[in-house]
Design a protein around this motif. Structure first.
Motif, PDB file in Angstrom:
ATOM      1  N   LEU A  70       0.876  -1.177  -0.059  1.00 58.66           N
ATOM      2  CA  LEU A  70      -0.146   0.078  -0.162  1.00 58.66           C
ATOM      3  C   LEU A  70       0.881   1.349   0.042  1.00 58.66           C
ATOM      4  CD1 LEU A  70      -2.535  -1.267   2.628  1.00 58.66           C
ATOM      5  CD2 LEU A  70      -2.965  -1.053   0.345  1.00 58.66           C
ATOM      6  N   PRO A  71       0.945   1.870  -1.319  1.00 61.32           N
ATOM      7  CA  PRO A  71       1.904   2.969  -1.364  1.00 61.32           C
ATOM      8  C   PRO A  71       1.799   4.205  -0.753  1.00 61.32           C
ATOM      9  CG  PRO A  71       0.927   2.678  -3.242  1.00 61.32           C
ATOM     10  CD  PRO A  71       0.419   1.492  -2.724  1.00 61.32           C
ATOM     11  N   ASN A  72       0.246   4.383  -0.140  1.00 62.24           N
ATOM     12  CA  ASN A  72      -0.128   5.487   0.333  1.00 62.24           C
ATOM     13  C   ASN A  72      -0.383   5.327   2.039  1.00 62.24           C
ATOM     14  OD1 ASN A  72      -2.184   3.693   0.003  1.00 62.24           O
ATOM     15  ND2 ASN A  72      -3.985   5.304   0.061  1.00 62.24           N
ATOM     16  N   LEU A  73       0.086   4.346   2.527  1.00 63.86           N
ATOM     17  CA  LEU A  73       0.109   4.092   3.951  1.00 63.86           C
ATOM     18  C   LEU A  73       1.586   4.237   4.502  1.00 63.86           C
ATOM     19  CD1 LEU A  73      -1.448   2.943   6.468  1.00 63.86           C
ATOM     20  CD2 LEU A  73      -0.599   0.740   5.785  1.00 63.86           C
ATOM     21  N   THR A  74       1.541   5.124   5.601  1.00 68.11           N
ATOM     22  CA  THR A  74       2.721   5.123   6.407  1.00 68.11           C
ATOM     23  C   THR A  74       2.328   4.288   7.702  1.00 68.11           C
ATOM     24  OG1 THR A  74       3.571   7.175   5.402  1.00 68.11           O
ATOM     25  CG2 THR A  74       4.370   6.592   7.467  1.00 68.11           C
ATOM     26  N   VAL A  75       3.258   3.166   8.062  1.00 73.30           N
ATOM     27  CA  VAL A  75       3.152   2.724   9.158  1.00 73.30           C
ATOM     28  C   VAL A  75       3.983   3.622  10.153  1.00 73.30           C
ATOM     29  CG1 VAL A  75       3.522   0.681  10.638  1.00 73.30           C
ATOM     30  CG2 VAL A  75       2.555   0.525   8.406  1.00 73.30           C
ATOM     31  N   TYR A  76       3.421   3.947  11.396  1.00 69.45           N
ATOM     32  CA  TYR A  76       4.059   4.896  12.574  1.00 69.45           C
ATOM     33  C   TYR A  76       4.410   3.800  13.626  1.00 69.45           C
ATOM     34  CZ  TYR A  76       5.383   8.675  15.423  1.00 69.45           C
ATOM     35  OH  TYR A  76       6.190   9.513  16.140  1.00 69.45           O
ATOM     36  N   PRO A  77       5.721   3.071  13.550  1.00 66.09           N
ATOM     37  CA  PRO A  77       5.906   2.027  14.346  1.00 66.09           C
ATOM     38  C   PRO A  77       6.123   2.582  16.126  1.00 66.09           C
ATOM     39  CG  PRO A  77       8.048   2.685  13.235  1.00 66.09           C
ATOM     40  CD  PRO A  77       6.605   3.449  12.861  1.00 66.09           C
ATOM     41  N   ILE A  78       5.098   2.318  16.705  1.00 67.67           N
ATOM     42  CA  ILE A  78       4.896   2.965  18.137  1.00 67.67           C
ATOM     43  C   ILE A  78       6.073   2.272  19.117  1.00 67.67           C
ATOM     44  CG2 ILE A  78       2.782   3.333  17.995  1.00 67.67           C
ATOM     45  CD1 ILE A  78       1.836   0.910  19.150  1.00 67.67           C
ATOM     46  N   GLU A  79       6.776   1.412  18.532  1.00 73.37           N
ATOM     47  CA  GLU A  79       7.739   0.625  19.389  1.00 73.37           C
ATOM     48  C   GLU A  79       9.359   0.690  18.537  1.00 73.37           C
ATOM     49  OE1 GLU A  79       7.948  -0.252  22.582  1.00 73.37           O
ATOM     50  OE2 GLU A  79       5.741   0.359  22.631  1.00 73.37           O
ATOM     51  N   SER A  80       9.405   1.831  17.831  1.00 75.55           N
ATOM     52  CA  SER A  80      10.725   2.028  17.397  1.00 75.55           C
ATOM     53  C   SER A  80      11.587   2.380  18.177  1.00 75.55           C
ATOM     54  CB  SER A  80      10.470   3.200  15.972  1.00 75.55           C
ATOM     55  OG  SER A  80      10.241   4.506  16.687  1.00 75.55           O
ATOM     56  N   ILE A  81      12.881   2.376  17.530  1.00 79.75           N
ATOM     57  CA  ILE A  81      14.225   2.415  18.352  1.00 79.75           C
ATOM     58  C   ILE A  81      13.979   3.888  19.331  1.00 79.75           C
ATOM     59  CG2 ILE A  81      16.782   2.915  18.483  1.00 79.75           C
ATOM     60  CD1 ILE A  81      16.901   0.655  16.413  1.00 79.75           C
ATOM     61  N   TRP A  82      13.733   5.039  18.092  1.00 83.96           N
ATOM     62  CA  TRP A  82      13.697   6.241  18.680  1.00 83.96           C
ATOM     63  C   TRP A  82      12.661   6.759  19.707  1.00 83.96           C
ATOM     64  CZ3 TRP A  82      10.157  10.226  18.711  1.00 83.96           C
ATOM     65  CH2 TRP A  82       8.997   9.926  17.823  1.00 83.96           C
ATOM     66  N   VAL A  83      11.671   5.883  19.850  1.00 86.67           N
ATOM     67  CA  VAL A  83      10.560   5.959  20.579  1.00 86.67           C
ATOM     68  C   VAL A  83      10.970   5.422  21.991  1.00 86.67           C
ATOM     69  CG1 VAL A  83       8.134   5.058  21.311  1.00 86.67           C
ATOM     70  CG2 VAL A  83       8.672   6.005  18.984  1.00 86.67           C
ATOM     71  N   ARG A  84      11.517   4.258  21.853  1.00 86.96           N
ATOM     72  CA  ARG A  84      12.113   3.807  23.211  1.00 86.96           C
ATOM     73  C   ARG A  84      13.053   4.531  23.626  1.00 86.96           C
ATOM     74  NH1 ARG A  84      12.157  -1.163  20.035  1.00 86.96           N
ATOM     75  NH2 ARG A  84      14.284  -1.170  19.826  1.00 86.96           N
TER      76      ARG A  84
END
Length: 386
Positions: free
Chosen positions: A47-61
């Motif tokens: 899905l090219p129009n979807l951005t998954v915002y990872p709520i457990e990404s490294i920068w979030v941690r």
């Protein structure tokens, strides 16, 4: 280009993941933001129009460690609130999004805090309940009155709130899924299974359910069929259930049974259902997809939502209620192989109505089909076959 935040159940559940896919494909000129675990980047990569915002990404941690005064729940709420404020609106898409649990007051307060209802907020594909507390019903009546549009998928939920001017009715969104043809022989009977005790209302039923599914599977094997036990959602215990049932299969039949676990392979999982000879559907969307693909379906209803939708669709085939299926004769399930189909042509057209108001806001998809108007009377007149 408008930017829309998707609020959905993101636990890698096959049915809910299909909701997200249908939404994004309908509006290719809209940018969608999905807060979710990182696996969704793989699951919905097409899905090219979807951005998954990872709520457990490294920068979030990393940021969470710097802001130690906030616990995980508070920090996640802060991030989601900022995301919602940056978008032009929110679409909540999913089925059982309004069930009364022990923590419902906390969840309700969370919704009030995260989402700015001065921006467009759409609820698509939901059902309401089950609930036992009138305060639960009344508080959501207050909240629903602030939303832009709510389209329920069953008449029961619609009746509860139909006096609100922003509440509508349409069949389940997945009725729109394209039909798939998989010719050939040797198609398996697919059993979508659950772990009953993962739900408060089904505690203590695991052993009975597993043994009954085992008996039904053996009955199909004795008729010459292959059997596949399918998990829709690892998080909710489906994989554990499938393994437990497999361990109960008598040794002489074990080579005729296999497992399939949905992880992030959305298209492959859907194709398995489309290539089956029949579906024994404890999972709600195994039932819907089975009907869409023209398969005989034997539903095992684990909640009222399944019963409500079967009634709305005028399904006249045989089915079982999980709570009372101990007396179910496996041979009666095998006999339904020749009867339990449903013509969904009208339902598929009506299901498009979920997007009617969102079409006005985002611009109708070039590929979207015209849908017939939905009223409870029209909902009751659809064609069906048993």
């Amino acid at each position: 280009m408008k930017s829309i935040m998707i609020h959905a159940y993101t636990k890698l559940n096959l049915g809910d993941d299909l909701f997200i896919k249908v939404l994004c494909e309908r509006y290719p000129d809209t940018r969608f933001i999905l807060p979710a675990r990182k696996e969704y980047k793989q699951c919905l990569a097409q899905l090219p129009n979807l951005t998954v915002y990872p709520i457990e990404s490294i920068w979030v941690r990393g940021v969470r460690k710097l802001l130690k005064k906030w616990n995980d729940v508070d920090f996640q709420k802060l991030l989601l609130k900022r995301l919602a404020l940056r978008c032009d609106g929110v679409v909540q898409i999913g089925g059982s999004m309004y069930m009364q649990g022990e923590g419902w007051k906390r969840d309700y307060a969370w919704k009030l805090d995260v989402f700015d209802t001065s921006k467009p907020f759409y609820v698509l594909g939901a059902n309401f309940g089950p609930y036992t507390d009138d305060q639960f019903y009344q508080k959501y009546r207050e909240l629903f009155s602030t939303y832009t549009d709510i389209c329920f998928r069953d008449e029961y939920s619609h009746e509860l709130y139909k006096d609100l001017g922003n509440v509508r009715l349409a069949p389940d969104i997945i009725f729109q899924h394209p039909q798939q043809d998989h010719p050939g022989t040797g198609k398996p009977v697919v059993f979508s299974v659950i772990k009953p005790s993962a739900r408060d209302s089904l505690k203590g039923l695991d052993t009975m359910y597993y043994n009954k599914i085992k008996d039904i599977a053996v009955a199909f094997i004795q008729e010459g069929h292959e059997v596949k036990l399918m998990s829709f959602c690892e998080y909710e215990g489906d994989e554990e259930a499938a393994r437990a049932i497999l361990s109960l299969i008598p040794q002489q039949y074990a080579d005729r049974v296999s497992l399939y676990f949905y992880k992030t392979n959305l298209e492959e999982a859907v194709s398995l259902l489309a290539s089956s000879s029949m579906i024994i559907a404890t999972r709600f969307h195994a039932m819907i997809l089975g009907w869409v693909f023209g398969k005989p379906v034997f539903p095992i209803a684990y909640s009222d939502k399944t019963i409500h939708v079967m009634n709305d669709a005028h399904f006249t085939g045989t089915y079982a209620d999980l709570k009372t299926m101990e007396s179910l004769e496996p041979e009666s399930v095998v006999r339904s192989f020749d009867t339990n189909r449903l013509n969904v042509t009208v339902l598929a057209r009506q299901a498009e109505k979920h997007f009617e108001k969102l079409d006005n806001y985002l611009g109708k998809s070039k590929n979207a089909k015209e849908a017939v108007a939905i009223t409870p009377a029209v909902f009751a007149r659809r064609g069906h076959e048993s």
